[in-house]
Design a protein around this motif. Structure first.
Motif, PDB file in Angstrom:
ATOM      1  N   GLN A  75      30.756  53.599  24.061  1.00 28.67           N
ATOM      2  CA  GLN A  75      31.265  54.389  23.105  1.00 28.67           C
ATOM      3  C   GLN A  75      30.397  55.780  23.123  1.00 28.67           C
ATOM      4  O   GLN A  75      31.454  56.823  23.214  1.00 28.67           O
ATOM      5  N   PRO A  76      29.044  55.852  23.310  1.00 28.84           N
ATOM      6  CA  PRO A  76      28.581  57.309  23.118  1.00 28.84           C
ATOM      7  C   PRO A  76      28.957  58.091  24.397  1.00 28.84           C
ATOM      8  O   PRO A  76      29.196  59.309  24.220  1.00 28.84           O
ATOM      9  N   GLU A  89      34.927  39.784  21.996  1.00 27.18           N
ATOM     10  CA  GLU A  89      34.594  38.397  22.153  1.00 27.18           C
ATOM     11  C   GLU A  89      33.627  37.971  20.758  1.00 27.18           C
ATOM     12  O   GLU A  89      33.583  37.044  20.340  1.00 27.18           O
ATOM     13  N   ASP A  90      32.716  38.906  20.729  1.00 33.20           N
ATOM     14  CA  ASP A  90      31.518  38.422  19.738  1.00 33.20           C
ATOM     15  C   ASP A  90      30.687  39.821  19.527  1.00 33.20           C
ATOM     16  O   ASP A  90      30.842  40.539  19.967  1.00 33.20           O
ATOM     17  N   SER A  91      29.759  39.455  18.529  1.00 29.58           N
ATOM     18  CA  SER A  91      28.945  40.641  18.069  1.00 29.58           C
ATOM     19  C   SER A  91      28.212  41.419  19.161  1.00 29.58           C
ATOM     20  O   SER A  91      27.857  42.429  19.226  1.00 29.58           O
ATOM     21  N   GLU A  92      27.647  40.450  19.876  1.00 22.91           N
ATOM     22  CA  GLU A  92      26.879  40.863  21.205  1.00 22.91           C
ATOM     23  C   GLU A  92      27.667  42.003  21.988  1.00 22.91           C
ATOM     24  O   GLU A  92      26.940  43.034  22.214  1.00 22.91           O
ATOM     25  N   THR A  93      28.854  41.415  22.096  1.00 16.83           N
ATOM     26  CA  THR A  93      29.478  42.421  23.186  1.00 16.83           C
ATOM     27  C   THR A  93      29.976  43.876  22.457  1.00 16.83           C
ATOM     28  O   THR A  93      29.829  44.873  22.949  1.00 16.83           O
ATOM     29  N   ALA A  94      30.061  43.480  21.004  1.00 21.64           N
ATOM     30  CA  ALA A  94      30.382  44.609  20.378  1.00 21.64           C
ATOM     31  C   ALA A  94      29.232  45.677  20.378  1.00 21.64           C
ATOM     32  O   ALA A  94      29.270  46.992  20.333  1.00 21.64           O
ATOM     33  N   GLY A  95      28.185  45.033  20.157  1.00 18.61           N
ATOM     34  CA  GLY A  95      26.819  45.877  20.223  1.00 18.61           C
ATOM     35  C   GLY A  95      26.549  46.773  21.772  1.00 18.61           C
ATOM     36  O   GLY A  95      26.219  47.835  21.429  1.00 18.61           O
ATOM     37  N   LYS A  96      26.859  45.930  22.358  1.00 22.07           N
ATOM     38  CA  LYS A  96      26.687  46.661  23.826  1.00 22.07           C
ATOM     39  C   LYS A  96      27.695  47.829  23.838  1.00 22.07           C
ATOM     40  O   LYS A  96      27.310  48.884  24.605  1.00 22.07           O
ATOM     41  N   TRP A  97      28.967  47.502  23.562  1.00 25.72           N
ATOM     42  CA  TRP A  97      29.992  48.781  23.382  1.00 25.72           C
ATOM     43  C   TRP A  97      29.423  50.055  22.840  1.00 25.72           C
ATOM     44  O   TRP A  97      29.480  51.008  23.009  1.00 25.72           O
ATOM     45  N   VAL A 113      41.449  61.369  21.348  1.00 31.38           N
ATOM     46  CA  VAL A 113      41.567  59.852  21.103  1.00 31.38           C
ATOM     47  C   VAL A 113      42.666  59.571  21.979  1.00 31.38           C
ATOM     48  O   VAL A 113      42.593  58.310  22.433  1.00 31.38           O
ATOM     49  N   ASP A 114      43.738  60.349  22.029  1.00 31.74           N
ATOM     50  CA  ASP A 114      44.893  59.840  22.829  1.00 31.74           C
ATOM     51  C   ASP A 114      44.737  59.542  24.327  1.00 31.74           C
ATOM     52  O   ASP A 114      45.354  58.941  25.146  1.00 31.74           O
ATOM     53  N   ARG A 115      44.036  60.653  24.531  1.00 30.10           N
ATOM     54  CA  ARG A 115      43.888  60.847  26.370  1.00 30.10           C
ATOM     55  C   ARG A 115      42.550  60.318  26.749  1.00 30.10           C
ATOM     56  O   ARG A 115      42.516  59.890  28.086  1.00 30.10           O
ATOM     57  N   VAL A 116      41.405  60.027  25.933  1.00 30.01           N
ATOM     58  CA  VAL A 116      40.345  59.628  26.637  1.00 30.01           C
ATOM     59  C   VAL A 116      39.995  58.531  25.837  1.00 30.01           C
ATOM     60  O   VAL A 116      39.677  57.274  26.290  1.00 30.01           O
ATOM     61  N   TYR A 117      39.767  58.187  24.684  1.00 34.24           N
ATOM     62  CA  TYR A 117      38.905  57.282  23.699  1.00 34.24           C
ATOM     63  C   TYR A 117      39.792  55.812  24.106  1.00 34.24           C
ATOM     64  O   TYR A 117      39.408  54.843  24.445  1.00 34.24           O
ATOM     65  N   LEU A 145      35.958  45.452  16.022  1.00 32.80           N
ATOM     66  CA  LEU A 145      35.272  46.716  15.935  1.00 32.80           C
ATOM     67  C   LEU A 145      35.946  47.705  15.113  1.00 32.80           C
ATOM     68  O   LEU A 145      36.824  48.120  15.938  1.00 32.80           O
ATOM     69  N   ASN A 146      35.570  48.397  14.368  1.00 28.50           N
ATOM     70  CA  ASN A 146      36.183  49.613  13.738  1.00 28.50           C
ATOM     71  C   ASN A 146      35.390  50.686  13.766  1.00 28.50           C
ATOM     72  O   ASN A 146      33.864  50.619  13.445  1.00 28.50           O
ATOM     73  N   THR A 147      35.726  51.939  14.401  1.00 26.86           N
ATOM     74  CA  THR A 147      35.261  53.341  14.194  1.00 26.86           C
ATOM     75  C   THR A 147      35.906  54.154  13.345  1.00 26.86           C
ATOM     76  O   THR A 147      37.112  54.247  13.783  1.00 26.86           O
ATOM     77  N   THR A 148      35.231  54.509  12.268  1.00 29.86           N
ATOM     78  CA  THR A 148      35.976  55.587  11.622  1.00 29.86           C
ATOM     79  C   THR A 148      35.474  57.032  11.831  1.00 29.86           C
ATOM     80  O   THR A 148      34.060  57.194  11.895  1.00 29.86           O
ATOM     81  N   PHE A 149      36.375  57.834  12.006  1.00 33.61           N
ATOM     82  CA  PHE A 149      36.163  59.379  12.240  1.00 33.61           C
ATOM     83  C   PHE A 149      36.464  60.168  10.968  1.00 33.61           C
ATOM     84  O   PHE A 149      37.631  59.852  10.508  1.00 33.61           O
TER      85      PHE A 149
END
Length: 102
Positions: A73-74, A60-68, A22-26, A4-8
């Motif tokens: 993440q929000p 582990e899988d796309s479903e888990t990433a989608g839930k994240w 990002v260092d203290r929370v994310y 899972l890659n998130t670009t900011f």
């Protein structure tokens, strides 16, 4: 397994605030919840008004990433909008990509 890659995209003036968040929370929350190594990368793409950073970790899988992406993440990103960090949605544009590890 998926990556899972998130670009900011961060304005140079917000660099320190972003790194603090990002260092203290994310990243600590990713490693706490997912028990995986997490990488923070600076993207080498010259742009005057944007510094780009990617946060990557394995699930582990796309479903888990989608839930994240829909649930976890929000709430983490919304913490960057608090008085403590003071960012806003307009100052923290981001996108996420789920990539299958072959």
């Amino acid at each position: 397994m998926v990556l899972l890659n998130t670009t900011f995209c961060i304005a140079p003036a917000d660099h320190r605030i972003f790194r603090d968040w990002v260092d203290r929370v994310y990243i600590p929350e990713i490693t706490r919840l997912e028990n995986h190594e997490c990488k923070l990368l600076k993207i080498d793409a010259p742009a005057e008004d944007c510094l780009s950073f990617a946060v990557q970790f394995v699930l582990e899988d796309s479903e888990t990433a989608g839930k994240w992406l829909q649930a976890t993440q929000p709430s983490l990103i919304s913490r960057s909008f608090s008085k403590e960090f003071g960012l806003s949605p307009e100052r923290l544009p981001h996108f996420s990509t789920i990539m299958e590890i072959l």
